[in-house]
Write an enzyme that holds these catalytic residues in place. Structure first.
Site, PDB file in Angstrom:
ATOM      1  CG  HIS A 164       3.287  45.252   2.132  1.00  0.00           C
ATOM      2  ND1 HIS A 164       1.973  45.622   2.176  1.00  0.00           N
ATOM      3  CD2 HIS A 164       3.552  44.644   3.305  1.00  0.00           C
ATOM      4  CE1 HIS A 164       1.462  45.283   3.343  1.00  0.00           C
ATOM      5  NE2 HIS A 164       2.394  44.686   4.057  1.00  0.00           N
ATOM      6  CG  ASP A 201       8.419  39.777   7.345  1.00  0.00           C
ATOM      7  OD1 ASP A 201       7.472  39.634   6.567  1.00  0.00           O
ATOM      8  OD2 ASP A 201       8.318  39.699   8.589  1.00  0.00           O
TER       9      ASP A 201
HETATM   10  C1  SDX Z   1       4.007  40.453   5.435  1.00  0.00           C
HETATM   11  O1  SDX Z   1      -0.519  42.086   4.176  1.00  0.00           O
HETATM   12  C2  SDX Z   1       0.238  42.444   5.121  1.00  0.00           C
HETATM   13  O2  SDX Z   1       0.040  43.470   5.727  1.00  0.00           O
HETATM   14  C3  SDX Z   1       1.385  41.500   5.468  1.00  0.00           C
HETATM   15  C4  SDX Z   1       2.350  42.001   6.522  1.00  0.00           C
HETATM   16  C5  SDX Z   1       1.669  42.114   7.875  1.00  0.00           C
HETATM   17  O3  SDX Z   1       2.139  42.904   8.698  1.00  0.00           O
HETATM   18  O4  SDX Z   1       0.727  41.323   8.137  1.00  0.00           O
HETATM   19  O5  SDX Z   1       2.862  43.280   6.168  1.00  0.00           O
HETATM   20  C6  SDX Z   1       3.513  41.036   6.720  1.00  0.00           C
HETATM   21  O6  SDX Z   1       3.547  39.404   5.050  1.00  0.00           O
HETATM   22  C7  SDX Z   1       5.025  41.198   4.626  1.00  0.00           C
HETATM   23  C8  SDX Z   1       5.383  40.501   3.279  1.00  0.00           C
HETATM   24  C9  SDX Z   1       6.427  39.408   3.546  1.00  0.00           C
HETATM   25  N1  SDX Z   1       6.627  38.587   2.336  1.00  0.00           N
HETATM   26  C10 SDX Z   1       7.782  38.700   1.627  1.00  0.00           C
HETATM   27  O7  SDX Z   1       8.689  39.489   1.886  1.00  0.00           O
HETATM   28  C11 SDX Z   1       7.879  37.701   0.478  1.00  0.00           C
HETATM   29  C12 SDX Z   1       8.427  38.427  -0.783  1.00  0.00           C
HETATM   30  N2  SDX Z   1       7.394  39.331  -1.257  1.00  0.00           N
HETATM   31  C13 SDX Z   1       6.410  38.835  -2.123  1.00  0.00           C
HETATM   32  O8  SDX Z   1       6.310  37.528  -2.450  1.00  0.00           O
HETATM   33  C14 SDX Z   1       5.282  39.789  -2.523  1.00  0.00           C
HETATM   34  O9  SDX Z   1       5.819  41.034  -2.663  1.00  0.00           O
HETATM   35  C15 SDX Z   1       4.110  39.819  -1.567  1.00  0.00           C
HETATM   36  C16 SDX Z   1       3.565  38.445  -1.332  1.00  0.00           C
HETATM   37  C17 SDX Z   1       4.508  40.434  -0.261  1.00  0.00           C
HETATM   38  C18 SDX Z   1       3.027  40.694  -2.201  1.00  0.00           C
HETATM   39  O10 SDX Z   1       2.589  40.017  -3.316  1.00  0.00           O
HETATM   40  P1  SDX Z   1       1.474  40.657  -4.320  1.00  0.00           P
HETATM   41  O11 SDX Z   1       0.925  41.927  -3.762  1.00  0.00           O
HETATM   42  O12 SDX Z   1       0.520  39.566  -4.662  1.00  0.00           O
HETATM   43  O13 SDX Z   1       2.352  41.080  -5.547  1.00  0.00           O
HETATM   44  P2  SDX Z   1       2.737  40.109  -6.721  1.00  0.00           P
HETATM   45  O14 SDX Z   1       3.236  38.805  -6.167  1.00  0.00           O
HETATM   46  O15 SDX Z   1       1.610  40.099  -7.681  1.00  0.00           O
HETATM   47  O16 SDX Z   1       4.007  40.862  -7.363  1.00  0.00           O
HETATM   48  C19 SDX Z   1       3.828  41.951  -8.262  1.00  0.00           C
HETATM   49  C20 SDX Z   1       5.059  41.891  -9.150  1.00  0.00           C
HETATM   50  C21 SDX Z   1       5.269  40.532  -9.792  1.00  0.00           C
HETATM   51  O17 SDX Z   1       6.030  40.745 -10.991  1.00  0.00           O
HETATM   52  P3  SDX Z   1       5.217  40.797 -12.431  1.00  0.00           P
HETATM   53  O18 SDX Z   1       4.476  39.470 -12.542  1.00  0.00           O
HETATM   54  O19 SDX Z   1       4.293  41.996 -12.317  1.00  0.00           O
HETATM   55  O20 SDX Z   1       6.320  40.959 -13.453  1.00  0.00           O
HETATM   56  O21 SDX Z   1       6.241  42.111  -8.353  1.00  0.00           O
HETATM   57  C22 SDX Z   1       7.060  40.941  -8.386  1.00  0.00           C
HETATM   58  C23 SDX Z   1       6.179  39.791  -8.836  1.00  0.00           C
HETATM   59  O22 SDX Z   1       6.955  38.791  -9.477  1.00  0.00           O
HETATM   60  N3  SDX Z   1       7.543  40.741  -7.004  1.00  0.00           N
HETATM   61  C24 SDX Z   1       8.788  40.437  -6.683  1.00  0.00           C
HETATM   62  C25 SDX Z   1       8.819  40.421  -5.274  1.00  0.00           C
HETATM   63  N4  SDX Z   1       7.599  40.703  -4.788  1.00  0.00           N
HETATM   64  C26 SDX Z   1       6.805  40.891  -5.867  1.00  0.00           C
HETATM   65  N5  SDX Z   1       9.889  40.165  -7.443  1.00  0.00           N
HETATM   66  C27 SDX Z   1      11.026  39.893  -6.766  1.00  0.00           C
HETATM   67  N6  SDX Z   1      11.136  39.861  -5.390  1.00  0.00           N
HETATM   68  C28 SDX Z   1      10.039  40.123  -4.640  1.00  0.00           C
HETATM   69  N7  SDX Z   1      10.146  40.089  -3.297  1.00  0.00           N
END
Ligand code: SDX
Length: 428
Positions: free
Chosen positions: A307, A364
């Protein structure tokens, strides 16, 4: 003496005010930065940028706190009705009995959609994704109410549009579902409360009387509250920026639904179930899939994990996980993917990759398991998220309009070619 932030640029010192919120959050007010320094800030994805102040919702990502109007999400989920939460998001206070009754009566006056909307529905291919239909149908509402479109025409027009939007969404989401299974549309029954009416339009049918299961009503009430608002998330920011151009509310909500569709945002709830089903079909080896999620060369991500704001736990995920067990037990459903989800969570929360990146289950991760237990197909999961988030979108739009905020127009830093001479096609 109010706090300030000092910036030294090219040997010159500048001072900017620090804004402190009611929960002691701090922001550097850079509204005069470019005028004073010629510089802008750069913050791709707005990870460090506050777009606005707001009185609606407070999040503390480190402590896993979510409050609406000062009330904890735990209290609201355990004690409030969804309509009470909608009223509070619109008005800033929880309603008393008379106010709630008047609010619900007003909403029930607007549950029908224009019959011509059915013609728009009929034009859609049967198997088109419900989110695409929802975007179009909500946007088409602006065609039926030209007199009340201007958000600034007057307060009554604005509130009428807000009530119409809140009242018609369940009817539209119900229509989308019925179309997806080839069943006749069920019209709203205004003798039912908002949540029961939505479930009646979804699971009722024209061939027989239908009583909505109170277990499902209670669970849906909680799920809608848990999705109601979430400060400046991607879809809410979209609603605000579209509304900031003074496009009408229906257009702004339609844009918010489009943003929510993305698999990184609201679309994740559908992706989670598909992911869990894949893991089940693959033999349920959660270690294997955790390793895939960690592998930079593998595009697989653990959907429902991580998140932008919550770096400790998503309080909504805890509440939905708790509801999951209760609803499935009450419905007598044993869904094997629930065990896979719990095993994934347990394994990931011990794994340094997830711990270092502060990746926890988000809203989710478990919601789809409940939706499926209720009888919804996966394609309806994100429309259900939109149904829940609607009062938050409307309230955030209203707050932005009431504060007469300027049109949203971020700056950029150009990194393309410098000026160059025209080259006729013969010379390219
Ligand atoms: C919602 O904003 C809100 O409030 C949203 C929400 C709402 O109520 O409106 O809460 C609803 O959208 C919840 C999120 C649902 N999405 C997912 O579950 C999709 C999977 N999660 C991600 O793709 C990610 O965690 C996000 C999009 C939710 C957040 O992305 P960020 O904050 O931009 O973080 P990032 O992508 O920069 O990740 C940081 C690190 C990275 O690794 P490094 O490059 O540092 O090595 O964490 C890793 C990412 O690769 N990472 C994951 C991961 N999520 C982040 N690795 C594996 N699995 C994951 N799910």
């Amino acid at each position: 003496m109010s706090e300030t932030a000092k910036l030294i640029l090219e040997g010159k010192e500048y001072e900017f005010p620090v804004f402190t919120g009611s929960e002691n959050e701090k922001a550097i007010d850079i509204s005069k930065l470019r005028d004073q320094t010629g510089y802008v800030t750069l913050d791709t994805g707005y990870k460090n940028t506050g777009a606005t102040t707001s009185k609606l919702t407070y999040l503390d990502g480190e402590e896993g706190i979510l409050r609406h109007g000062g009330y904890s999400i735990e209290d609201l989920t355990n004690h409030a009705s969804y309509m009470e939460v909608c009223y509070m998001l619109f008005n800033g206070e929880l309603p008393n009995k008379e106010q709630l009754a008047a609010f619900e009566t007003k909403i029930s006056r607007h549950t029908l959609v224009h019959e011509d909307m059915k013609k728009i529905f009929d034009a859609y291919p049967t198997n088109s994704h419900p989110m695409g239909q929802l975007i179009a149908m909500v946007s088409s509402l602006s065609s039926f109410y030209p007199a009340s479109l201007n958000p600034n025409r007057n307060d009554e027009a604005k509130r009428l549009t807000m009530f119409r939007m809140l009242a018609k969404m369940p009817t539209i989401v119900g229509m989308v579902y019925k179309k997806s299974i080839g069943h006749p549309i069920i019209y709203p029954n205004n003798n039912l409360d908002y949540v029961t009416n939505y479930l009646y339009m979804t699971f009722g049918n024209v061939t027989e009387n239908f009583e909505v299961d109170p277990v499902i009503v209670e669970a849906m009430n909680k799920l809608l509250i848990l999705h109601a608002d979430h400060e400046q998330n991607c879809s809410t920011s979209t609603v605000r920026i579209v509304g900031s151009s003074q496009a009408n509310l229906y257009a702004a909500i339609s844009a918010g639904i489009a943003a929510l569709w993305g698999p990184l945002h609201g679309g994740a709830n559908q992706q989670v179930i598909e992911m869990l089903e894949n893991i089940k079909a693959d033999g349920g080896d959660t270690e294997k899939w955790i390793n895939k999620a960690k592998d930079k060369n593998d595009p697989f991500r653990l959907m429902g994990f991580g998140h932008r704001v919550y770096k400790n736990f998503d309080p909504r995920a805890l509440l939905i996980k708790d509801a999951c067990d209760k609803v499935l037990n009450k419905l007598g459903i044993n869904d094997p993917v629930l065990e896979i989800a719990k095993k994934l969570e347990e394994t990931a929360l011990k794994d340094p990759y997830f711990i270092e990146r502060k990746l926890f289950p988000n809203v989710d991760f478990y919601s789809g398991i409940i939706y499926r237990a209720m009888g919804f197909p996966v394609e309806m999961f994100t429309p259900l998220f939109a149904l829940g988030r609607l009062p938050g979108w409307i309230a955030q739009w209203k707050e932005m309009i009431d504060e007469n905020q300027p049109i949203g127009r971020p700056r950029q830093i150009y990194t393309g070619y410098p000026l160059r001479d025209w080259k006729p096609i013969e010379k390219r």
